[in-house]
Design a protein around this motif. Sequence first.
Motif, short mmCIF file in Angstrom:
data_model
loop_
_atom_site.label_atom_id
_atom_site.label_comp_id
_atom_site.label_asym_id
_atom_site.label_seq_id
_atom_site.Cartn_x
_atom_site.Cartn_y
_atom_site.Cartn_z
N GLN A 143 2.65 8.51 -3.20
CA GLN A 143 1.45 9.29 -2.95
C GLN A 143 0.76 8.74 -1.70
O GLN A 143 0.79 7.54 -1.43
CB GLN A 143 0.50 9.21 -4.15
N PRO A 144 0.13 9.62 -0.92
CA PRO A 144 -0.54 9.14 0.30
C PRO A 144 -1.62 8.11 -0.01
O PRO A 144 -2.27 8.16 -1.04
CB PRO A 144 -1.15 10.43 0.88
N HIS A 145 -1.77 7.18 0.91
CA HIS A 145 -2.77 6.11 0.77
C HIS A 145 -3.76 6.27 1.91
O HIS A 145 -3.38 6.28 3.08
CB HIS A 145 -2.09 4.75 0.83
N ASN A 146 -5.04 6.38 1.59
CA ASN A 146 -6.04 6.79 2.57
C ASN A 146 -6.84 5.65 3.20
O ASN A 146 -7.88 5.89 3.75
CB ASN A 146 -7.02 7.77 1.94
N SER A 147 -6.36 4.42 3.12
CA SER A 147 -7.13 3.32 3.71
C SER A 147 -7.28 3.50 5.22
O SER A 147 -6.38 4.00 5.87
CB SER A 147 -6.43 1.98 3.43
N ARG A 148 -8.41 3.09 5.72
CA ARG A 148 -8.66 3.11 7.15
C ARG A 148 -8.86 1.67 7.63
O ARG A 148 -9.33 0.82 6.87
CB ARG A 148 -9.90 3.94 7.48
N TRP A 149 -8.54 1.41 8.89
CA TRP A 149 -8.67 0.08 9.45
C TRP A 149 -10.07 -0.10 9.98
O TRP A 149 -10.48 0.57 10.92
CB TRP A 149 -7.64 -0.13 10.55
#
Length: 596
Positions: free
Chosen positions: A449-455
């Motif tokens: 499943q897509p993982h939506n973390s941002r840097w």
Amino acid sequence: MKKILFLTFAALLMVVSCKKDPLDQTPDGKITLEEVFTDKDRTEAYLSTAYSRIPDYFWKYSFFAFLAGITDEAKDSDVGNNAGNIASFWNTGSLSLSTNPLEAYGGQGKGISRYVTYWSGIRDCNVFLANIPKASVANEDYRKRFTAEAKVLRSFYYLELIKQFGGMPIVDKPFEVTFDYASLKRPTFQECVNFIVKNCDEAIAEPQFPLRITLETERGRFTKAVAYAIKSQALLYNASPLWNPTNDVAKWTASANASKEAIAALAATGQFALHPNYGNYFLNQSDLSPSPGDKETIFEINEASNGTFSVINSIPSKPGMFKAGSCPSQELVDAYDMQINPIAGGVAGEPAILGYSDADHLQPIINNSGPGPASGYARARPYVGRDPRFYATVWFNGAQYDNINGAIHTIETFQGGADQLIKNPPNRANTHTGYYLRKFIDPRIQSNQPHNSRWKKYRLAEIYLNLAEAENEANGPTAAAYAAVNVVRNRSQMPNLPVGLDKDQFRVRVRRERRVEFAMEEHRFWDVRRWKILDQTDKVVTGMEIIKDPITGAFTYNRFVTERRNAWTDKYLIFPIPLGEASIIPDFDLHQNPGW
């Protein structure tokens, strides 16, 4: 002079002014730069081109590898299993004038060749700034805002460049066709920082430049807050031992003042504040609105991945998981203070481990005796009562991993456990240190499943800790220094630092704070360099082997060396200027970085 087209540096920076020259074109070869800036939409598009040079960070090094894997924060599980992994090359000391392990081996994202990327961004900013005064824009307010954005963006590229390579030629306009590149001179780090600060100050002074972004359509644009963050970081690096060998207090004072100014402009206005939940903060992108839930993020980069990310940097028990990724080190675990002291009469908030009595880090100095207060740390209960940031960052033996096949999973890193450490030889899927990474990983996300973390490239906590460090070095552990570090600790329900610390003691505590607050966020790689302690931190990485008694169920904890490294001498403090550049510009060859 050699022909320009054969020069790497020239090819990166040159945008000629002669309209008839074939190089005076946009990438599609159909219109000239002059025509680009006669159209308002194309003008904005060119600014977007300058933004597009911002490289990927996060997990985009090699195959889902963090930069942490070449620091004392972690060991990359590809070491020994994938010869093309950057950590495999870096740790053997493969950096050279012609080879950069961070750039050369299977990078996942854009801008992997940092030297080229940052100079390309500087070139685009210079072209934009040279043309924006007469360019077609929707109105004059846009022109002012765009100019400020480009100045901060150029500052960003310069700061990232000089952190890695040291002082670089200050170029503030496009090169003409006849420019003699051999005439370029290498300035000092201080001169580069002066240029960065000047650009940031000019942008901050622009009324049309917003403090923060509140519209989704403007996500990813720079703001005054970014300018403050860049200025704060640049002056901190400039004051640090690597670039301040005489310990000029004026540099520390300038750094402290910049961070005070930033906090006054950001936090004091109510528009920025630390996120209330450290662990959840890294699992979602920032929300953009006049009253956002996330007020901590100053600038983030879209690093959203496909479903592969949810089965990498995870645990073997998770279906489909095939790479343990960057496994947190025992050194990182040891850096977390005790939040709760279970010993009567002990003091909460003290360091658990003060250091090591041996070079291999196998003999920890436990903070349970001596002139200071006992921390409450116990060898038999090493994961009890620690800083909440530890539980938000590391999966350890006994931790509760949520939602595997619809159930709570207790992590088992002991020998024979479901997530066991495998030492000889280590494989790609199981931990190499006895730990797995939790930070950035949402355990609720199922396989593929897509993982939506941002840097989170810049966030408010950094400016607070920049202030604490610089203020202490300039004036000692003042009330301002204490307040800055304590606000970061308090966010994670950690008690204030003890009063009465001297300058040296406060320095140690602030450095610990940076280590745990910014774990795996790429600060450690640069911090140990600017502090000039690489020879103390990067020789070995250790882990924890756990044996479970089959009868009593009790655990025995044994430290072990999981990796020895060869990239810790002083020459690795600054990257060498690439060989091609040093051969083109005589001053680069004359002033190559130390040791190269």
